[in-house]
Design a protein around this motif. Structure first.
Motif, short mmCIF file in Angstrom:
data_model
loop_
_atom_site.label_atom_id
_atom_site.label_comp_id
_atom_site.label_asym_id
_atom_site.label_seq_id
_atom_site.Cartn_x
_atom_site.Cartn_y
_atom_site.Cartn_z
N LEU A 137 40.98 37.44 32.10
CA LEU A 137 42.39 36.89 34.04
C LEU A 137 43.14 37.13 32.43
O LEU A 137 44.83 37.51 32.80
N VAL A 138 42.78 36.04 31.48
CA VAL A 138 44.41 36.21 30.01
C VAL A 138 44.42 37.49 30.01
O VAL A 138 45.69 38.18 29.90
N VAL A 139 43.86 38.25 29.70
CA VAL A 139 43.94 40.04 29.73
C VAL A 139 44.67 40.45 30.45
O VAL A 139 46.06 40.88 30.75
N ALA A 140 44.03 40.41 31.73
CA ALA A 140 44.67 41.11 33.18
C ALA A 140 45.80 40.59 33.55
O ALA A 140 46.77 41.64 33.48
N ILE A 141 45.94 39.46 33.31
CA ILE A 141 47.41 38.52 34.03
C ILE A 141 48.85 39.02 32.83
O ILE A 141 49.97 39.73 32.61
N GLY A 142 48.17 39.34 31.73
CA GLY A 142 49.10 38.97 30.41
C GLY A 142 49.25 40.35 30.29
O GLY A 142 50.34 41.11 30.06
N LEU A 143 48.40 41.63 30.16
CA LEU A 143 48.73 42.89 30.67
C LEU A 143 49.77 43.29 31.56
O LEU A 143 50.30 44.18 31.76
N SER A 144 49.54 42.43 32.75
CA SER A 144 50.95 42.69 33.65
C SER A 144 51.86 42.07 33.27
O SER A 144 53.26 42.58 34.67
N TYR A 145 52.25 41.06 32.65
CA TYR A 145 53.65 40.81 32.35
C TYR A 145 54.11 41.12 30.44
O TYR A 145 55.44 40.87 30.40
N TRP A 146 54.07 42.32 30.17
CA TRP A 146 53.85 42.16 28.98
C TRP A 146 55.22 42.83 28.64
O TRP A 146 55.91 42.94 27.80
N VAL A 147 54.99 44.24 29.96
CA VAL A 147 56.72 44.55 29.72
C VAL A 147 58.20 44.16 29.42
O VAL A 147 59.05 44.41 28.58
N GLN A 176 55.02 51.51 34.63
CA GLN A 176 54.08 49.88 34.59
C GLN A 176 54.79 49.12 35.59
O GLN A 176 55.09 48.63 36.43
N LEU A 177 56.25 49.15 35.45
CA LEU A 177 56.98 48.14 35.86
C LEU A 177 56.75 48.49 37.56
O LEU A 177 58.08 47.69 37.79
N SER A 178 57.29 49.59 37.94
CA SER A 178 56.89 50.36 38.36
C SER A 178 55.97 49.98 39.74
O SER A 178 55.86 49.85 41.63
N PHE A 179 55.00 49.07 38.66
CA PHE A 179 54.25 48.41 40.74
C PHE A 179 53.82 47.18 39.82
O PHE A 179 54.16 46.56 39.28
N PRO A 180 53.68 46.40 41.09
CA PRO A 180 53.92 44.84 40.95
C PRO A 180 52.48 43.96 40.21
O PRO A 180 50.98 45.26 40.23
N ALA A 181 52.96 43.57 39.61
CA ALA A 181 52.12 43.06 38.71
C ALA A 181 50.86 42.65 38.88
O ALA A 181 49.94 42.79 38.02
N ILE A 182 51.10 41.89 40.00
CA ILE A 182 48.96 41.36 40.98
C ILE A 182 48.21 42.46 40.96
O ILE A 182 47.41 42.59 40.82
N LEU A 183 48.81 43.55 41.30
CA LEU A 183 48.50 45.24 41.14
C LEU A 183 47.69 45.47 39.89
O LEU A 183 46.56 45.72 40.46
N ILE A 184 48.51 44.80 39.09
CA ILE A 184 48.04 45.52 37.59
C ILE A 184 46.67 44.44 37.28
O ILE A 184 46.04 44.92 36.65
N ALA A 185 47.73 43.46 37.61
CA ALA A 185 45.80 42.77 37.36
C ALA A 185 44.84 42.75 38.16
O ALA A 185 43.37 42.24 37.28
N LEU A 186 45.06 42.99 39.16
CA LEU A 186 43.70 43.47 40.15
C LEU A 186 43.40 44.15 39.87
O LEU A 186 41.87 44.47 39.03
N LEU A 187 43.60 45.73 38.74
CA LEU A 187 43.14 46.60 38.13
C LEU A 187 42.54 46.05 37.22
O LEU A 187 41.58 46.75 36.53
N VAL A 188 42.75 45.52 36.10
CA VAL A 188 42.30 44.97 35.16
C VAL A 188 40.88 44.14 35.54
O VAL A 188 39.94 44.80 35.02
N ASP A 189 41.49 43.45 36.14
CA ASP A 189 40.07 42.58 36.60
C ASP A 189 38.73 43.36 37.49
O ASP A 189 37.61 43.70 36.77
N GLY A 190 39.41 44.48 38.14
CA GLY A 190 38.62 45.79 38.84
C GLY A 190 37.78 46.26 37.21
O GLY A 190 36.61 46.53 37.46
N VAL A 191 38.18 46.83 36.71
CA VAL A 191 37.39 47.51 35.76
C VAL A 191 37.04 46.72 34.55
O VAL A 191 35.70 47.42 34.43
N SER A 192 36.95 45.48 34.53
CA SER A 192 36.54 44.71 33.04
C SER A 192 35.16 44.40 33.71
O SER A 192 34.00 44.15 33.62
#
Lengths: 348, 311
Positions: free
Chosen positions: B175-185, B142-158
């Motif tokens: 939004l909370v979940v998307a941002i949270g999931l992109s910064y837990w690492v 996950q760290l190899s992807f930019p955080a914003i990409l993860i957040a966009l992905l979570v948003d898209g999936v939801s």
């Protein structure tokens, strides 16, 4: 407090038979594959036998890395033995499965650690640290009783009951070790494993802690397994002493016997290294050589590279322990009767 | 045992005596950052009482008030201190309500990320072995992807799961979940590292000898000793989370225009930047920049103040 103190019942409380523990210190699988290396295994404890009688202090001595701390950790269950048995009052507690069946036995043994700065949780108040065994095992009905008992325990080890409110960092090393002892005593154990309890302390404080431990032993009828590398300390506290070298017990005997008539060349070497008044002006025999790497121990008797008496057989066969007066020793030279008399050098 | 006032005095005495307070008073920049953060927090969370208008109350909006410039410009209206946007909403009030949403999402996202990260880090560090390897490899990937990409992905999936209509109801939670999931690492790695250090200390072994089960030792003994660095990361991550929320909202995947956050406001204003209505985007942008800067400076200071090697 008025228990019959000096009447020692000679029943083996703890019996350790052929105890072994190996540690796998190999490189990760991928490295081994690429670099073509095999597994590397440390035999930290390699077939140790001893028993400790109730109310006695049994000491294990040896140089750093000889496996004495591993034996301590095996007995209290911090490590699981690779082989062999640990028998506590007739109950086998070697493997973690068997140990888990007897939580009462786990409650009857406690451990005092070497580093008083690491053995107390820095975020907990002293009262909570000491009360933890009481609270966890629900030994007392309510908090008031726990607080009262914690106060008693702190007084017993020479601290003030008011210290319960403080944090560990407010105490010195010796005081912290007293807290450690109070915590160990909280669950009313009968058997205490002390892993170099004084080696991190000043000499004057060491004596205080040792005297405290002896007092407590007398009052509460405790049994100690005492781990140390300091022979003077061992002489002061022990009833019996075992000498360890590279994971094996090379000699054990009553304290007086061992210090008066040591048999194993390694024991003699250690005793020779103690400075004393008799030898003022005479140059001491230094402890010769280094401990070999436990990763690659020498074949035969593991002491042979450093032993002045080593012969062909020592380099080939592992010596078996043979019973001698007051103890046992694992040495071919003793068996073959080619041991020079003790203190021969001193006379010369 | 102690009277409440005595407790307060005692607390104040201890606080004013501490190293942290001392290092706080040493730096004017830090005190200024704290002051700015405090003002923004009061403005944001006190918005329903302090704001001159309620921008969410559609009935009070007058389209004829749209595009009013700030008071000091020609055509400014004293009713609207910082001017109005394209729908006649008072910009000051919108910014106050918007920063409330931004801060709320930021806080919740940080708490969510902390929860996930601390739990996984603690489990990985304490159990070790295969569990550790698995969790940390996921983290590495996950760290190899930019955080914003993860957040966009979570948003898209939801959006795919919830559907567009229901998605806007849950926009904040997503939004909370998307941002949270992109910064837990970050939390997981920090906590795992500290757990590995603490786990080998003798107080943990002492707890094991007492017979405490593993999970209890991990929570009661290890956890309190690994939280220090986590708090510092959390402060710095708050700024990051606010920025990420603003970015997502700016890209149009965040909060809907009816409930504008700072990012949404900047996006709305962006459309009018070239037709001369600069204030709609500049003011929310400035607020965002200053807020993030202040929080970041506080985080930096906290990191240094808590690091004994830098004292």
């Amino acid at each position: 407090m008025s228990k019959p103190a000096e009447t020692k019942v000679t029943v083996p409380m703890l019996t350790v038979t052929d105890l072994k523990r190996v540690f796998d210190v190999s490189a990760p699988w991928l490295n081994r594959l690429l670099e073509g290396k095999g597994r590397s295994i440390v035999r930290a404890v390699d077939g140790v036998n001893f028993s400790i009688n109730q109310g006695e202090t049994f000491s294990l001595v040896g140089e750093s890395g000889c496996g004495k701390s591993t034996v301590a950790r095996l007995i209290v269950g911090l490590y699981e033995p690779s082989d062999g048995s640990i028998n506590f009052e007739g109950v086998e507690i070697g493997s973690s499965v068997e140990r888990a069946k007897h939580p009462d036995i786990q409650g009857r043994m406690q451990m005092i650690f070497q580093d008083p700065y690491a053995s107390l949780n820095p975020r907990w108040r002293v009262g909570d640290i000491v009360a933890e065994p009481l609270r966890f095992r629900k030994l007392l009905p309510d908090n008031a009783a726990v607080d009262k008992r914690v106060g008693e325990l702190l007084s017993q080890v020479g601290l003030s009951p008011l210290d319960a409110r403080k944090f560990p960092h407010e105490f010195s090393g010796g005081q912290r070790q007293r807290i450690s002892i109070a915590r160990a005593l909280a669950g009313e154990p009968e058997f205490l494993v002390c892993d170099e309890p004084t080696s991190a302390l000043d000499v004057s404080v060491q004596a205080q802690i040792l005297n405290l431990m002896k007092d407590l032993q007398r009052k509460l009828g405790l049994t100690y397994l005492f781990i140390s590398h300091n022979l003077a300390v061992v002489y002061h506290v022990s009833d019996k002493v075992g000498v360890m070298y590279l994971g094996r017990l090379v000699e054990w005997a009553d304290t007086q016997t061992l210090f008066d008539r040591p048999l194993h060349p390694y024991t003699r070497m250690l005793l020779d290294a103690i400075p004393d008044l008799d030898m003022t002006g005479r140059s001491r025999t230094p402890v010769a050589g280094e401990v070999p790497s436990p990763l690659n121990p020498p074949p035969g008797c593991s002491f042979h590279p450093r032993c002045p008496l080593a012969n062909e057989r020592c380099r080939r066969d592992v010596p078996k322990a043979i019973a001698v007066e007051g103890g046992a020793v694992a040495c071919h030279a003793v068996e073959e009767n080619r041991l020079p008399p003790w203190k021969a050098q001193a006379a010369a | 045992m102690m009277l409440p006032t005595a407790r307060v005095i005692e607390f104040w005495r201890k606080t004013s005596d501490s190293d942290i307070y001392w290092s706080f008073t040493r730096s004017k920049l830090v005190m200024l950052s704290a002051l700015i953060t405090l003002i923004f927090f009061i403005g944001a969370f006190g918005a329903p009482w302090l704001a001159p208008h309620n921008p969410f109350d559609l009935a009070s909006l007058e389209l004829s008030d749209a595009f009013k410039p700030p008071v000091w410009e020609d055509g400014g209206d004293a009713k609207y201190l910082l001017g109005t946007d394209d729908q006649g909403r008072d910009l000051l009030s919108t910014i106050m309500y918007g920063s409330r949403i931004s801060l709320m999402v930021g806080f919740l996202a940080v708490i969510f990320a902390m929860g996930v990260g601390i739990t996984l880090g603690l489990v990985a560090g304490y159990l070790g072995g295969a569990v550790d390897s698995f969790i940390m490899r996921v983290a590495d990937v996950q760290l190899s992807f930019p955080a914003i990409l993860i957040a966009l992905l979570v948003d898209g999936v939801s959006r795919g799961i919830l559907g567009e209509a229901r998605h806007s109801d849950f926009a904040e939670a997503v939004l909370v979940v998307a941002i949270g999931l992109s910064y837990w690492v970050q939390y997981a790695r920090t906590v795992r590292g500290s757990v590995l250090v603490e786990k080998s200390k003798e107080y943990v072994q002492a707890a094991r000898v007492i017979g405490l089960p593993g999970p209890l030792i991990a929570i009661r003994h290890v956890l309190p000793n690994v939280l220090g660095p986590v708090l510092v990361i959390a402060t710095i991550n708050l700024a990051l989370a606010i920025i990420t929320e603003a970015t997502l909202s700016f890209l149009g995947v965040g909060l809907p225009p009816t409930e504008p956050s700072l990012g949404t406001l900047i996006r709305i204003g962006n459309d009018f930047l070239f037709s001369g209505e600069w204030w709609i985007t500049i003011f929310p942008g400035a607020v965002l920049a200053i807020l993030v800067l202040a929080v970041n400076l506080l985080g930096d200071w906290l990191r240094d103040a808590l690091n004994p090697k830098l004292r």
